[in-house]
Every structure is written in structure tokens, then in C-alpha cells.
Design a protein around this motif. Structure first.
Motif, mmCIF file in Angstrom:
data_model
loop_
_atom_site.group_PDB
_atom_site.id
_atom_site.type_symbol
_atom_site.label_atom_id
_atom_site.label_comp_id
_atom_site.label_asym_id
_atom_site.label_seq_id
_atom_site.Cartn_x
_atom_site.Cartn_y
_atom_site.Cartn_z
ATOM 1 N N CYS A 188 9.961 17.380 54.958
ATOM 2 C CA CYS A 188 11.184 17.055 54.211
ATOM 3 C C CYS A 188 11.770 18.301 53.556
ATOM 4 N N ARG A 189 10.908 19.173 53.094
ATOM 5 C CA ARG A 189 11.365 20.387 52.420
ATOM 6 C C ARG A 189 11.986 21.370 53.408
ATOM 7 N N ASP A 190 11.370 21.504 54.577
ATOM 8 C CA ASP A 190 11.816 22.526 55.527
ATOM 9 C C ASP A 190 13.007 22.077 56.367
ATOM 10 N N ASP A 191 13.027 20.801 56.756
ATOM 11 C CA ASP A 191 14.128 20.297 57.589
ATOM 12 C C ASP A 191 14.220 18.787 57.384
ATOM 13 N N GLY A 192 15.079 18.384 56.456
ATOM 14 C CA GLY A 192 15.176 16.979 56.100
ATOM 15 C C GLY A 192 15.605 16.094 57.256
ATOM 16 N N GLN A 193 16.553 16.576 58.071
ATOM 17 C CA GLN A 193 17.041 15.768 59.193
ATOM 18 C C GLN A 193 15.961 15.567 60.247
ATOM 19 N N ALA A 194 15.203 16.620 60.513
ATOM 20 C CA ALA A 194 14.113 16.490 61.478
ATOM 21 C C ALA A 194 13.050 15.530 60.962
ATOM 22 N N ALA A 195 12.764 15.588 59.668
ATOM 23 C CA ALA A 195 11.776 14.687 59.075
ATOM 24 C C ALA A 195 12.229 13.234 59.190
ATOM 25 N N SER A 196 13.513 12.993 58.909
ATOM 26 C CA SER A 196 14.044 11.629 59.008
ATOM 27 C C SER A 196 13.987 11.127 60.445
ATOM 28 N N SER A 197 14.235 12.020 61.403
ATOM 29 C CA SER A 197 14.205 11.617 62.809
ATOM 30 C C SER A 197 12.801 11.242 63.259
ATOM 31 N N LEU A 198 11.784 11.717 62.546
ATOM 32 C CA LEU A 198 10.395 11.379 62.865
ATOM 33 C C LEU A 198 9.936 10.113 62.162
ATOM 34 N N GLY A 199 10.843 9.482 61.419
ATOM 35 C CA GLY A 199 10.507 8.229 60.751
ATOM 36 C C GLY A 199 9.977 8.392 59.345
ATOM 37 N N ILE A 200 10.075 9.582 58.771
ATOM 38 C CA ILE A 200 9.604 9.819 57.405
ATOM 39 C C ILE A 200 10.659 9.331 56.423
ATOM 40 N N ASP A 201 10.242 8.511 55.467
ATOM 41 C CA ASP A 201 11.142 8.024 54.426
ATOM 42 C C ASP A 201 11.274 9.122 53.370
ATOM 43 N N ARG A 202 12.289 9.945 53.497
ATOM 44 C CA ARG A 202 12.431 11.111 52.617
ATOM 45 C C ARG A 202 12.499 10.714 51.151
ATOM 46 N N ALA A 203 13.278 9.702 50.838
ATOM 47 C CA ALA A 203 13.452 9.311 49.446
ATOM 48 C C ALA A 203 12.133 8.882 48.828
ATOM 49 N N ALA A 204 11.348 8.090 49.561
ATOM 50 C CA ALA A 204 10.076 7.598 49.026
ATOM 51 C C ALA A 204 9.063 8.727 48.883
ATOM 52 N N VAL A 205 8.980 9.578 49.894
ATOM 53 C CA VAL A 205 7.983 10.653 49.882
ATOM 54 C C VAL A 205 8.288 11.665 48.775
ATOM 55 N N ARG A 206 9.534 12.050 48.668
ATOM 56 C CA ARG A 206 9.885 13.061 47.672
ATOM 57 C C ARG A 206 9.869 12.490 46.255
ATOM 58 N N SER A 207 10.119 11.212 46.110
ATOM 59 C CA SER A 207 10.046 10.620 44.775
ATOM 60 C C SER A 207 8.612 10.640 44.255
ATOM 61 N N LEU A 208 7.643 10.587 45.164
ATOM 62 C CA LEU A 208 6.244 10.671 44.746
ATOM 63 C C LEU A 208 5.936 12.027 44.124
ATOM 64 N N SER A 209 6.319 13.098 44.814
ATOM 65 C CA SER A 209 6.042 14.434 44.279
ATOM 66 C C SER A 209 6.824 14.678 42.993
ATOM 67 N N PHE A 210 8.054 14.182 42.930
ATOM 68 C CA PHE A 210 8.858 14.347 41.723
ATOM 69 C C PHE A 210 8.244 13.565 40.570
ATOM 70 N N GLY A 211 7.741 12.361 40.858
ATOM 71 C CA GLY A 211 7.097 11.562 39.824
ATOM 72 C C GLY A 211 5.815 12.200 39.320
ATOM 73 N N LEU A 212 5.032 12.788 40.224
ATOM 74 C CA LEU A 212 3.813 13.485 39.795
ATOM 75 C C LEU A 212 4.146 14.667 38.894
ATOM 76 N N GLY A 213 5.216 15.399 39.241
ATOM 77 C CA GLY A 213 5.645 16.514 38.399
ATOM 78 C C GLY A 213 6.094 16.047 37.030
ATOM 79 N N GLY A 214 6.843 14.947 36.986
ATOM 80 C CA GLY A 214 7.289 14.413 35.706
ATOM 81 C C GLY A 214 6.128 13.917 34.861
#
Length: 301
Positions: A188-214
Motif C-alpha cells: 500500500c505504501r509503495d504502490d496503492g493502485q497495485a495493492a488494490s488490484s491484488l485485493g488488499i483493502d487499503r483503508a482497512a490495512v492502513r487504518s490498523l497501522s495508523f491506529g497502532l501509532g495513535g
């Protein structure tokens, strides 16, 4: 010959443990402030280093942890075992919830959105003067406490509380980074569009790391708020978020050890420069500029 990563990390924590054991309590006051900053640098590394989301809201999350814990301890003294985890979890969930709508923004707009989070937090503290003390601040009357142990206070014990947060955060960071979820975050960090095309839920995955940081910043705020005995909006000003971002950029987002070393060493060095008087600002700028250039050339190589 390069030192293995785990060995370098073990030496780093061993050195910090030695500082805590052999430094007089009164001399740990400044060190604890630097450790508070280092924990926030690590928290930002979850957001930016793993998820690729720039954040200027770490100070607000730390402030939420401090104010939330202090206010709840005033209502429920002696309930630290319940209050502290609830405040950390609540702040982490709030950060994760904020991350999802911000996922649709570009990186520049994301930085502005997290800046707004910090400004909203400060304005809330100033507006709710009857509860938070406003600009005058709030005295902390109830310390963190554990059953059978008593109050958790003092310079040396607080040092090891911060060190424990740093060690726990480092373990979670490395575990997450080397996991399948960590590889999804890297995609998701390196290429968001490629990650989405592989079926990765960008919003859910990145919200986890953001929540851990918070949540990690909130934990640092809990310890810091009860340690200082007095909290005010100035302690959780935007400057804290900017410093965390600066030292993370110097050390390299995604790297665990270098940003922590940069935060502790450079912040300590800048503290010693107080003897220079008015020239301190110039020397601080030169020191940070040199550190940034060194980081840039390291990345280029």
C-alpha cells in the motif's frame, strides 16, 4: 562488517537500561523528556514507515492520552489498571477511524487533515476550560498506581515505564513489519493502485497501522501526564509532531533503530547547546540540516 539488526537493537536497549540504572534520579528528568519524544517517533513510524501515511497528529494523540487518563483518575482514583488500557485503546480506535476517510486524500491533503486534528484537539482543550483548565493547565492530583505496588512515580521508575513502552512498541513494529500484514502495508505504501488490484483493502490495512501509532502516542501521553504533575496544551503542541516527523525523516521511515537514535542523540545535543544563548537557534538549525543531509546521502547510496 555490519552488525546484525537484532544485536544492534539489543545493544541499544542495554545501553538505555544502563543509563536508567546508573544515572541519578534527578538527572533523568531531561532523559525522560527525550524518551517521551522517542516513543512518539516510533508511533509515527507505524503510520509513515509502515503505512505510508504522513501524520502531524501524534501530539494530539499523546494529549488525548494524558488528558483522558488524568481526568478519569480524578473520578476513579486507583483504577489505573482499567483506565490506562481503555484510554490507549480508545485513542487507537479513534485514530483508526480517522484514518479511513483520510485514505481518500492525497499525501499532501493527508498531512493537512492530520494537522487539523492537532488544531481541533488544542481548541477543544482551550474551550472546555472548566474541565481541562484551558490555557492555564491542569494539576495532576492522582498518580498511576498498581495494586500491591502503589504509586508509579519518580524519575527512575518513569524512565523504565517509557523504556518499556519503547521496547513493547519495537517488538510490535518488527513483528508487524515482518508479517503478511506488514507486506500488505508495504504494498500500500509503495504502490496503492497495485495493492488494490491484488485485493488488499487499503483503508482497512492502513487504518490498523495508523491506529497502532495513535495508541502508542496515547500510552506515552498517559505516562508523561502523570509524571509531570501538570498538563497544559503547550506540552502537546504541534512542535511535538513536527519534531517526531523530523527525526523519523532523519533516521529513515520504516527503519526501527536509526530514528530512535537520532531522536535521543540530537535532542540531547540540542539541549546541551543552551549554553550558547541566542546562537543556539542557529547552531540547532545547522545541526539538524547536517543530519538531514547525512540521511539523504545514506538513502541515495
Amino acid at each position: 562488517m555490519a552488525v546484525p539488526r537484532n544485536v544492534s537493537l539489543a545493544l541499544f536497549f542495554a545501553a538505555l537500561t544502563g543509563v536508567g540504572l546508573f544515572t541519578p534520579g534527578f538527572a533523568l528528568l531531561a532523559v525522560n523528556q527525550h524518551l517521551f519524544l522517542a516513543v512518539n517517533v516510533l508511533a509515527l513510524n507505524f503510520c509513515l514507515g509502515l503505512g505510508g501515511q504522513i501524520s502531524l497528529a501524534q501530539a494530539a494523540f499523546a494529549g488525548l492520552g494524558a488528558y483522558g487518563s488524568v481526568l478519569l483518575h480524578a473520578l476513579f482514583p486507583g483504577a489505573s489498571l482499567l483506565i490506562a488500557p481503555c484510554v490507549v485503546l480508545g485513542t487507537g480506535l479513534l485514530a483508526a477511524a480517522l484514518s479511513r476517510p483520510m485514505e481518500r486524500l492525497g499525501e499532501g491533503f493527508l498531512a493537512m487533515a492530520t494537522l487539523c486534528v492537532s488544531l481541533v484537539f488544542t481548541n477543544l482543550v482551550l474551550t472546555l476550560e472548566s474541565v481541562t483548565g484551558g490555557s492555564a493547565g491542569l494539576m495532576v492530583e492522582r498518580p498511576l498506581a498498581l495494586p500491591g505496588i502503589g504509586a508509579l512515580g519518580g524519575d527512575k521508575l518513569t524512565f523504565f515505564l517509557f523504556l518499556g513502552l519503547l521496547a513493547l512498541g519495537s517488538y510490535v513494529f518488527l513483528t508487524l513489519r515482518d508479517s503478511r500484514l506488514g507486506r500488505a502495508l508495504a504494498a500500500c505504501r509503495d504502490d496503492g493502485q497495485a495493492a488494490s488490484s491484488l485485493g488488499i483493502d487499503r483503508a482497512a490495512v492502513r487504518s490498523l497501522s495508523f491506529g497502532l501509532g495513535g495508541g502508542l502516542s496515547a500510552a506515552a501521553g498517559v505516562v508523561h501526564g502523570h509524571y509531570t504533575g501538570f498538563i497544559s496544551p503547550e506540552q502537546f503542541h504541534l512542535e511535538l509532531s513536527l519534531k517526531a516527523l523530523l527525526f523519523l525523516v532523519i533516521g529513515g521511515p520504516g527503519n526501527l533503530l536509526r530514528p530512535l537514535v537520532a531522536a535521543l542523540v540530537l535532542e540531547t545535543a540540542m539541549g546541551w547547546l543552551s549554553v550558547l544563548g541566542d546562537a543556539r537557534t542557529l547552531v540547532n538549525g545547522l545541526l539538524l540540516g547536517a543530519a538531514l543531509l547525512a540521511g539523504y546521502w545514506r538513502i541515495k547510496k
